[in-house]
Write a protein that holds these residues in place. Structure first.
Motif, PDB file in Angstrom:
ATOM      1  N   CYS A  55       0.833  -1.205   0.000  1.00  0.00           N
ATOM      2  CA  CYS A  55       0.000   0.000   0.000  1.00  0.00           C
ATOM      3  C   CYS A  55       0.864   1.249   0.000  1.00  0.00           C
ATOM      4  CB  CYS A  55      -0.915  -0.016   1.221  1.00  0.00           C
ATOM      5  SG  CYS A  55      -1.837   1.513   1.481  1.00  0.00           S
ATOM      6  N   ARG A  67      -2.294   4.447   5.314  1.00  0.00           N
ATOM      7  CA  ARG A  67      -3.641   4.170   4.827  1.00  0.00           C
ATOM      8  C   ARG A  67      -4.156   2.831   5.335  1.00  0.00           C
ATOM      9  NH1 ARG A  67      -4.364   5.721  -1.540  1.00  0.00           N
ATOM     10  NH2 ARG A  67      -4.217   7.990  -1.324  1.00  0.00           N
ATOM     11  N   LEU A  68      -3.239   1.976   5.708  1.00  0.00           N
ATOM     12  CA  LEU A  68      -3.579   0.619   6.115  1.00  0.00           C
ATOM     13  C   LEU A  68      -2.690   0.200   7.277  1.00  0.00           C
ATOM     14  CD1 LEU A  68      -4.575  -2.342   5.859  1.00  0.00           C
ATOM     15  CD2 LEU A  68      -2.994  -2.608   3.935  1.00  0.00           C
ATOM     16  N   SER A  90      -8.455   0.182   8.197  1.00  0.00           N
ATOM     17  CA  SER A  90      -8.390   0.993   6.976  1.00  0.00           C
ATOM     18  C   SER A  90      -9.788   1.534   6.710  1.00  0.00           C
ATOM     19  CB  SER A  90      -7.896   0.179   5.774  1.00  0.00           C
ATOM     20  OG  SER A  90      -8.802  -0.856   5.450  1.00  0.00           O
ATOM     21  N   LYS A 150      -6.630   8.733   2.940  1.00  0.00           N
ATOM     22  CA  LYS A 150      -7.036   7.444   3.499  1.00  0.00           C
ATOM     23  C   LYS A 150      -6.980   6.414   2.382  1.00  0.00           C
ATOM     24  CE  LYS A 150     -11.765   7.676   2.133  1.00  0.00           C
ATOM     25  NZ  LYS A 150     -11.574   6.419   1.353  1.00  0.00           N
ATOM     26  N   CYS A 151      -7.291   5.171   2.732  1.00  0.00           N
ATOM     27  CA  CYS A 151      -7.385   4.119   1.718  1.00  0.00           C
ATOM     28  C   CYS A 151      -8.473   4.462   0.705  1.00  0.00           C
ATOM     29  CB  CYS A 151      -7.713   2.786   2.401  1.00  0.00           C
ATOM     30  SG  CYS A 151      -8.358   1.509   1.297  1.00  0.00           S
TER      31      CYS A 151
END
Length: 221
Positions: A55, A67-68, A90, A150-151
């Protein structure tokens, strides 16, 4: 006096806060719109963190933010047969996303073609309303763009190239399944029909689209 883009949007938001309009992808009657979701099978996860590294690399996520995040809990039953449990933090890509409804500039939005909750960094003024509204605490201010991040299921990277999200591609045990809730023939839909899954904080009415198959006894690090 000239105003920068961020200053102008900030002033506009302060003068008149308007709710962003969200599109429910799953309600599109023509069947062409996707409603993408993910399943994390905690019984297959081994805590290798390959998803985290992929990621970060694919989406150019700077150090210090993520993000994760893969949570590693344990060891349990340490005196006999020790084991760990692994869970994922996430974006949940909520069908009823509070981050969208509170965003004053429309920077937080749902992509009409995929159902993915995303952020337009050009529109974001860094007010952090979305961060405060997110019950899953998975948003952050990007240290370079100064916008909320963010994701996004790799919508602008891997998905744009016709590939799976980076975390899914990198997982060595196939613990992640990505697919379309609107496609009854998808692998994701089949798993949801036949496996017991859970979702976080359903009582809040967010209708999250990150599912988990809870671990009873997971693997080792």
């Amino acid at each position: 006096m000239s105003l920068s883009r961020r200053q102008f949007l900030g002033c506009s938001a302060a003068c008149a806060v308007t709710a962003a309009i969200s599109t429910d992808a799953s309600s599109d009657a023509d069947g062409k719109v996707k409603n993408l979701a993910m399943i994390h099978d905690e019984t297959k996860c081994i805590g290798c963190r390959a998803c985290e590294h992929a990621c970060r690399e694919v989406n150019h996520v700077p150090e210090g933010v993520s993000r994760l995040k893969l949570n590693i809990d344990g060891p349990f039953n340490a005196d006999e047969d020790p084991y760990y449990r692994f869970s994922r933090d996430s974006c949940q890509h909520c069908q009823d996303a509070p981050c969208i409804s509170v965003c004053p500039t429309g920077a937080a939005f749902r992509d009409k073609e995929t159902g993915i909750v995303d952020v337009d960094p050009f529109k974001c003024v860094g007010c952090q309303y979305c961060i405060a509204a997110c019950p899953y605490r998975v948003r952050f201010i990007h240290p370079v763009t100064k916008a909320a991040d963010k994701c996004d299921f790799c919508r602008k990277t891997n998905l744009a190239e016709g590939r799976l999200p980076a975390c899914v591609e990198a997982c060595p045990t196939k613990a992640l399944t990505f697919g379309d809730l609107n496609d009854p023939d998808s692998e994701l839909a089949a798993i949801l029909r036949h496996q017991r899954t859970e979702r976080a904080k359903l009582d809040l009415g967010t209708n999250p689209k990150l599912f988990r198959i809870p671990s009873q006894k997971a693997g080792v690090l």
